[in-house]
Design an enzyme around this catalytic site. Structure first.
Site, PDB file in Angstrom:
ATOM      1  N   PRO A  93      15.320 -59.713 -32.417  1.00 27.43           N
ATOM      2  CA  PRO A  93      14.112 -60.169 -33.120  1.00 27.43           C
ATOM      3  C   PRO A  93      13.477 -59.044 -33.923  1.00 27.43           C
ATOM      4  O   PRO A  93      13.229 -57.954 -33.407  1.00 27.43           O
ATOM      5  CB  PRO A  93      13.199 -60.623 -31.974  1.00 27.43           C
ATOM      6  CG  PRO A  93      14.154 -61.084 -30.920  1.00 27.43           C
ATOM      7  CD  PRO A  93      15.333 -60.133 -31.008  1.00 27.43           C
ATOM      8  N   CYS A  94      13.229 -59.340 -35.208  1.00 29.26           N
ATOM      9  CA  CYS A  94      12.851 -58.261 -36.123  1.00 29.26           C
ATOM     10  C   CYS A  94      11.358 -58.165 -36.366  1.00 29.26           C
ATOM     11  O   CYS A  94      10.902 -57.207 -37.001  1.00 29.26           O
ATOM     12  CB  CYS A  94      13.570 -58.463 -37.466  1.00 29.26           C
ATOM     13  SG  CYS A  94      13.160 -60.022 -38.282  1.00 29.26           S
TER      14      CYS A  94
END
Length: 362
Positions: A93-94
């Site tokens: 997850p960025c």
């Protein structure tokens, strides 16, 4: 568990078959792209139950609903069974590393998911690794440790920043792509090697049926657009393709944009341009006020389907089961967070070229 990866396929690789596992798989953008390139993905893993239907329905791979924190090497063993080469792929997850996130730091649990990725690399020893994320990750110690861990395990590591639009994605999307291999030096194909021309918004979504704000296409429930308030309807009427709220009459400008602090945010409340790639598709792309997400011609924000197509998902990609209620917020998150299918294909073809060259040298 599928055994497709055990068969040698006439793809980019002449000899070695590759079996892949996609960590943080989401709705399946990376998996779909790798499959298009010719790489067998046997397993996708994600913690979000909303991913189960789109991932399993559109991709020839098993799905495991599990936090990567809890995934063990044994969970991956059947997916890698009998493969000549193993590929561990994923996009942690960025959001915590994004430029838009001013609050996240190492206290955010997502910050350390990259170290779980690193742990699984050590425990499964794949010959090949790929990771995609936002460019801001490069500046963080957690990324430097990730790279150091790979190099200590004798991987050849290559990473670079790419604009996906240069590879034919109809969207300006800047991403960090890492490739690592125990076979030798590896790198991403350049744009000439990939042989795709830039693609415009019109080429991508120009032929989709016309709909109005707040309506749904009868033949495709995903082709639906959010409704507009009276003031936002007036605003979109006053908006020019590629323009900003600065083009509006003063009476339509939001009070926050009239302040000094708001004048530096021109990229909201705008229309896309037909003859250019779209701006970066975010998880809020279905809202006119959330970015330059107004349709170039029709008086509405782009639809969920249009957002998915701009992320290069196939036009028939299914995100919800027939008859199931559609949540714009949920699907916006799945679509906006996805690795673009086109980028997954670039990564896949780069890996296959690398393996082919290796096979030819041994």
């Amino acid at each position: 568990m599928s055994n497709r990866g055990t068969k040698k396929k006439k793809t980019g690789s002449l000899y070695s078959s590759i079996s892949a596992v996609d960590l943080f798989c989401g709705a399946g953008g990376l998996t779909c792209g790798l499959e298009k390139a010719g790489i067998s993905v046997n397993l996708g893993i994600d913690i979000d139950p909303a991913c189960i239907y789109p991932y399993s329905t559109n991709n020839d791979a098993e799905f495991l609903l599990k936090s990567v924190d809890d995934v063990k090497a044994s969970d991956l063993s059947s997916a890698f069974k009998n493969a000549d080469l193993k590929l561990l792929a994923g996009c942690a997850p960025c959001q915590t590393f994004s430029l838009y996130n001013q609050k996240a730091d190492s206290s955010d649990g997502r910050w350390w998911l990259l170290m779980q990725f690193s742990r699984l690399i050590r425990e499964t020893a794949p010959e090949l690794v790929t990771m995609e994320n936002v460019p801001g990750l490069m500046e963080q110690d957690v990324f430097k440790k990730f790279v150091d861990d790979l190099e200590k395990q004798k991987y050849h590591v290559n990473f670079q920043i790419v604009n996906c639009a240069e590879y034919g994605l109809p969207q300006q999307r800047i991403r960090l792509v890492l490739l690592a291999s125990k076979l030798g030096t590896i790198k991403l194909l350049n744009t000439k090697e990939f042989k795709r021309k830039p693609k415009t918004v019109k080429e991508a979504i120009g032929k989709l049926p016309s709909i109005e704000a707040g309506t749904i296409d009868t033949k495709d429930p995903l082709h639906q657009s959010a409704s507009l308030s009276e003031i936002n309807y007036k605003r979109i009427l006053a908006s020019k393709p590629g323009g900003t709220w600065r083009d509006w009459p003063k009476k339509l400008v939001a009070s926050c944009h009239s302040k000094k602090s708001g004048k530096t945010y021109p990229s909201v409340y705008g229309r896309m341009s037909w003859d250019e790639p779209a701006p970066t598709i975010t998880t809020q792309f279905f809202g006119f006020g959330n970015g330059r997400f107004g349709h170039p011609e029709q008086n509405r924000a782009i639809s969920l389907r249009e957002g998915a197509v701009l992320q290069s998902f196939p036009k028939k990609y299914k995100f919800t089961a027939p008859g199931e209620p559609i949540s714009k917020k949920t699907l916006g998150r799945l679509i906006g967070n996805a690795v673009p299918v086109k980028l997954g294909e670039v990564i896949g073809k780069s890996i296959l070229k690398h393996v082919t060259e290796y096979d030819a040298s041994v």
